[in-house]
Design an enzyme around this catalytic site. Sequence first.
Site, PDB file in Angstrom:
ATOM      1  N   LYS A  52      48.305 -71.761 -47.332  1.00  0.00           N
ATOM      2  CA  LYS A  52      47.353 -71.783 -46.214  1.00  0.00           C
ATOM      3  C   LYS A  52      47.023 -73.221 -45.827  1.00  0.00           C
ATOM      4  CE  LYS A  52      45.600 -67.204 -47.418  1.00  0.00           C
ATOM      5  NZ  LYS A  52      44.587 -66.356 -48.042  1.00  0.00           N
ATOM      6  N   GLN A  96      39.144 -67.125 -51.188  1.00  0.00           N
ATOM      7  CA  GLN A  96      40.319 -66.386 -51.645  1.00  0.00           C
ATOM      8  C   GLN A  96      39.913 -65.279 -52.614  1.00  0.00           C
ATOM      9  OE1 GLN A  96      43.413 -66.768 -50.414  1.00  0.00           O
ATOM     10  NE2 GLN A  96      44.221 -65.171 -51.716  1.00  0.00           N
ATOM     11  N   ASP A 119      38.815 -64.261 -42.075  1.00  0.00           N
ATOM     12  CA  ASP A 119      39.494 -63.159 -42.768  1.00  0.00           C
ATOM     13  C   ASP A 119      39.186 -61.811 -42.116  1.00  0.00           C
ATOM     14  OD1 ASP A 119      41.150 -63.818 -44.956  1.00  0.00           O
ATOM     15  OD2 ASP A 119      39.399 -64.395 -46.163  1.00  0.00           O
TER      16      ASP A 119
HETATM   17  N1  GUN Z   1      43.598 -61.987 -51.181  1.00  0.00           N
HETATM   18  C1  GUN Z   1      44.691 -61.280 -50.774  1.00  0.00           C
HETATM   19  N2  GUN Z   1      44.810 -61.318 -49.440  1.00  0.00           N
HETATM   20  C2  GUN Z   1      43.786 -62.069 -48.984  1.00  0.00           C
HETATM   21  C3  GUN Z   1      43.388 -62.466 -47.684  1.00  0.00           C
HETATM   22  O1  GUN Z   1      43.990 -62.133 -46.651  1.00  0.00           O
HETATM   23  N3  GUN Z   1      42.275 -63.265 -47.642  1.00  0.00           N
HETATM   24  C4  GUN Z   1      41.583 -63.624 -48.742  1.00  0.00           C
HETATM   25  N4  GUN Z   1      40.504 -64.376 -48.583  1.00  0.00           N
HETATM   26  N5  GUN Z   1      41.933 -63.266 -49.955  1.00  0.00           N
HETATM   27  C5  GUN Z   1      43.019 -62.486 -50.066  1.00  0.00           C
END
Ligand code: GUN
Length: 300
Positions: A52, A96, A119
């Site tokens: 990311k 995350q 998100d």
């Molecule tokens: N863990 C797995 N997929 C995601 C996501 O799209 N965003 C976040 N913040 N954590 C995750």
Amino acid sequence: MLILSGKDLSAIVKAETAGKCRLFENRFSRKPCLAVVLVGTDPASQTYVRSKKKACEELGIAHLDIEFASDITQTQLLECVADLNANPLVDGILVQMPLPRHIDELAVTEAIDPAKDVDGFHPQNIGKLLLGQRSLVACTPKGVLRILDHYGIQTDGKDVCIIGRSNIVGKPMAALLMQRDRNATVTVCHSRTKDLASYVRRADIVIAAVGCVNAITADMVKDGAVVIDVGINRIPDPTKKTGFALKGDVDYENVSKKASAITPVPGGVGPMTIGMLMENTFLAACYREGADPSEFGGAV
Ligand code: GUN
């Protein structure tokens, strides 16, 4: 049989978003900015967070990196979120998941300013999505729709079977597909579904988001179905440098012989999730500045 390459499409999305971010910076003398919060040392989470941040750098999005040891208290994490909410330079906040067991993920999700919730996990954004109102939409389901659109796969009147009812993928995916602009007939299957195969077999579009290798096998899939594999499972593989191979939820080798179109793993939905996160960060920055995102070119 068409291979739906999320890898190729995410490169297009990223290039478009990079162009928009340049125009945003010209206009507002600052880059859109994403805060990325990582708690603990889960290897998969570390990899995702690294990807990311790298995408931010490629696209001209500023990023603020925050890391905590896994023994951080919930109060400390909530204080961090409150600081990021109050920071006028931060457009997007990503914590995350998963978080350590002693931290309530919903409490953290609810603490994020919905306007910075790139998100799309905040109850306010989920509620708006369900009501068909403008909101920040969860990146993985949004990426799945972008793949379908790019490859000209219509959802109108189609039977779509989603396998998995997570808050991150299954539920928002169902909400998006049942809206008036998509018009799919949606079935959501899960671990307690009786005779899963009977539901999958009648679907024109199968979306697997279970987190289990080979959950969807060829005998379950209708000839000519479109198959979207959201799973990213790490399978030990000593021949690989990393020590593991990535496999989806779908038995790709055999299902691809029956499907009319299928996403590979890796290189399918995964890269789209990151592309959509970048796009959501740009969108959040525009909304926060009171700007119309379409003024920066392209349709988002
Ligand atoms: N863990 C797995 N997929 C995601 C996501 O799209 N965003 C976040 N913040 N954590 C995750």
